[in-house]
Design a protein around this motif. Structure first.
Motif, mmCIF file in Angstrom:
data_model
loop_
_atom_site.group_PDB
_atom_site.id
_atom_site.type_symbol
_atom_site.label_atom_id
_atom_site.label_comp_id
_atom_site.label_asym_id
_atom_site.label_seq_id
_atom_site.Cartn_x
_atom_site.Cartn_y
_atom_site.Cartn_z
ATOM 1 N N UNK A 129 0.241 -1.314 0.579
ATOM 2 C CA UNK A 129 0.305 0.136 0.015
ATOM 3 C C UNK A 129 1.074 1.400 0.355
ATOM 4 N N UNK A 130 2.101 1.331 0.784
ATOM 5 C CA UNK A 130 2.971 2.485 0.997
ATOM 6 C C UNK A 130 3.797 3.009 -1.133
ATOM 7 N N UNK A 131 3.545 1.908 -1.667
ATOM 8 C CA UNK A 131 4.095 1.417 -2.913
ATOM 9 C C UNK A 131 3.653 1.831 -3.661
ATOM 10 N N UNK A 132 2.026 1.817 -3.523
ATOM 11 C CA UNK A 132 1.141 1.941 -4.590
ATOM 12 C C UNK A 132 -0.466 2.871 -4.183
ATOM 13 N N UNK A 133 -1.108 3.105 -5.257
ATOM 14 C CA UNK A 133 -2.153 3.869 -4.732
ATOM 15 C C UNK A 133 -2.943 2.592 -4.776
ATOM 16 N N UNK A 134 -3.073 1.432 -5.835
ATOM 17 C CA UNK A 134 -3.819 0.289 -6.512
ATOM 18 C C UNK A 134 -3.766 -0.894 -5.137
ATOM 19 N N UNK A 135 -3.191 -0.515 -3.921
ATOM 20 C CA UNK A 135 -3.649 -1.621 -3.026
ATOM 21 C C UNK A 135 -4.098 -1.018 -1.891
ATOM 22 N N UNK A 173 -10.627 -4.876 -11.689
ATOM 23 C CA UNK A 173 -9.859 -5.056 -13.207
ATOM 24 C C UNK A 173 -8.996 -4.608 -13.546
ATOM 25 N N UNK A 174 -7.696 -5.220 -13.783
ATOM 26 C CA UNK A 174 -6.509 -4.878 -13.506
ATOM 27 C C UNK A 174 -5.738 -5.360 -14.321
ATOM 28 N N UNK A 175 -6.417 -4.684 -15.831
ATOM 29 C CA UNK A 175 -5.676 -5.113 -17.588
ATOM 30 C C UNK A 175 -4.345 -5.013 -17.855
ATOM 31 N N UNK A 176 -3.748 -3.971 -16.868
ATOM 32 C CA UNK A 176 -2.414 -3.840 -17.211
ATOM 33 C C UNK A 176 -0.862 -4.584 -16.390
ATOM 34 N N UNK A 177 -1.667 -4.991 -15.446
ATOM 35 C CA UNK A 177 -1.347 -6.154 -14.335
ATOM 36 C C UNK A 177 -1.626 -7.726 -14.333
ATOM 37 N N UNK A 178 -2.680 -7.485 -15.937
ATOM 38 C CA UNK A 178 -3.077 -8.840 -16.168
ATOM 39 C C UNK A 178 -3.365 -9.895 -15.204
ATOM 40 N N UNK A 179 -4.846 -9.423 -14.405
ATOM 41 C CA UNK A 179 -5.012 -10.380 -13.778
ATOM 42 C C UNK A 179 -7.222 -9.510 -12.955
ATOM 43 N N UNK A 180 -7.593 -10.589 -11.878
ATOM 44 C CA UNK A 180 -8.660 -9.603 -11.812
ATOM 45 C C UNK A 180 -9.429 -10.135 -10.016
ATOM 46 N N UNK A 181 -9.458 -9.312 -9.701
ATOM 47 C CA UNK A 181 -9.499 -9.201 -7.821
ATOM 48 C C UNK A 181 -10.669 -10.314 -7.930
ATOM 49 N N UNK A 182 -11.287 -10.960 -7.173
ATOM 50 C CA UNK A 182 -12.354 -11.222 -6.895
ATOM 51 C C UNK A 182 -12.372 -11.364 -5.041
ATOM 52 N N UNK A 183 -13.687 -10.767 -4.460
ATOM 53 C CA UNK A 183 -13.445 -11.136 -2.939
ATOM 54 C C UNK A 183 -14.712 -11.682 -2.336
ATOM 55 N N UNK A 184 -14.890 -11.564 -1.283
ATOM 56 C CA UNK A 184 -16.395 -12.565 -0.770
ATOM 57 C C UNK A 184 -16.520 -11.252 -0.492
ATOM 58 N N UNK A 185 -16.622 -9.911 -0.018
ATOM 59 C CA UNK A 185 -17.307 -8.325 0.534
ATOM 60 C C UNK A 185 -18.620 -8.261 -0.581
ATOM 61 N N UNK A 186 -18.758 -6.692 -0.042
ATOM 62 C CA UNK A 186 -20.276 -6.762 -0.505
ATOM 63 C C UNK A 186 -19.945 -6.547 -2.394
ATOM 64 N N UNK A 187 -20.996 -7.042 -3.136
ATOM 65 C CA UNK A 187 -21.185 -6.669 -4.634
ATOM 66 C C UNK A 187 -20.439 -5.399 -4.890
ATOM 67 N N UNK A 188 -19.670 -4.841 -5.524
ATOM 68 C CA UNK A 188 -19.018 -3.505 -6.142
ATOM 69 C C UNK A 188 -18.244 -4.049 -7.144
ATOM 70 N N UNK A 189 -17.681 -2.922 -7.681
ATOM 71 C CA UNK A 189 -16.807 -3.324 -9.308
ATOM 72 C C UNK A 189 -15.935 -2.070 -9.131
ATOM 73 N N UNK A 190 -14.749 -2.255 -9.857
ATOM 74 C CA UNK A 190 -14.032 -1.163 -10.200
ATOM 75 C C UNK A 190 -12.833 -1.455 -11.256
#
Length: 190
Positions: A129-135, A173-190
């Motif tokens: 998190x300290x190295x990236x705003x994406x975390x 959705x992180x196409x530049x880093x080539x991955x999708x994040x999924x979690x069991x939290x509330x339904x939302x997307x970014x």
């Protein structure tokens, strides 16, 4: 499990297999069955396949069969999803495994999930998190409720769309880093 040495010992006990980077890069990744894995013909069995992109470990585990979770298989999955930076193992949310099973079936993939990030210890997460705003500073990875993945035989955009259609939790959705994040939290997307 806190030391890398202990993690390496556990690796042998857990019957993980590893591949050299050249084999993986060549696209020859295949599932290799564990000798201790129960063969299930029951319709209600749930099996997940993983390839850890940081450790080159491969796992195929039937974590649910005959109406119950298999503790040994769940422990194996928790281990392959450990924090690869620290070696810390965490009890992942069982709903995450079910989400992944459903997602894998929806995509009709024949490949294992490639793990970009499973569990993250608070220390590892703070460094990222300290190295990236994406975390996220309060990432669901620290609660064992999130995973960053890809499937080699499914386009990343399609994997995202299938995950969104499930409405089972968060989807990033992180196409530049080539991955999708999924979690069991509330339904939302970014």
């Amino acid at each position: 499990m806190s030391s890398r040495h202990e993690a390496a010992e556990k690796l042998g006990r857990r019957s993980f297999l590893s591949l050299g980077a050249g084999v993986v890069g060549a696209g020859a990744l295949t599932f290799l069955p564990r000798s201790v894995m129960a063969k299930s013909t029951a319709n209600d069995s749930r099996t997940l396949g993983f390839f850890n992109t940081h450790t080159n470990e491969i796992l195929k585990a039937t974590y649910w069969q005959n109406g119950a979770y298999d503790r040994s298989a769940v422990a194996d999955i928790n281990y392959i999803l450990r924090d690869h930076r620290s070696g810390d193992v965490y009890s992942m949310d069982l709903k995450l495994f079910d989400l992944l099973t459903t997602l894998h079936r929806r995509t009709d993939s024949k490949k294992p999930f490639e793990i970009i990030s499973g569990y993250r210890s608070p220390v590892s997460n703070a460094k990222l998190a300290s190295a990236s705003n994406g975390v996220a500073k309060r990432s669901m990875h620290m609660e064992g409720k999130a995973i960053d993945i890809r499937l080699r035989d499914v386009k990343l955009a399609d994997l995202r769309l299938d995950a969104l259609a499930m409405k089972a939790g968060g989807v990033g959705f992180y196409p530049k880093s080539d991955f999708v994040h999924v979690d069991t939290g509330r339904v939302r997307h970014w």
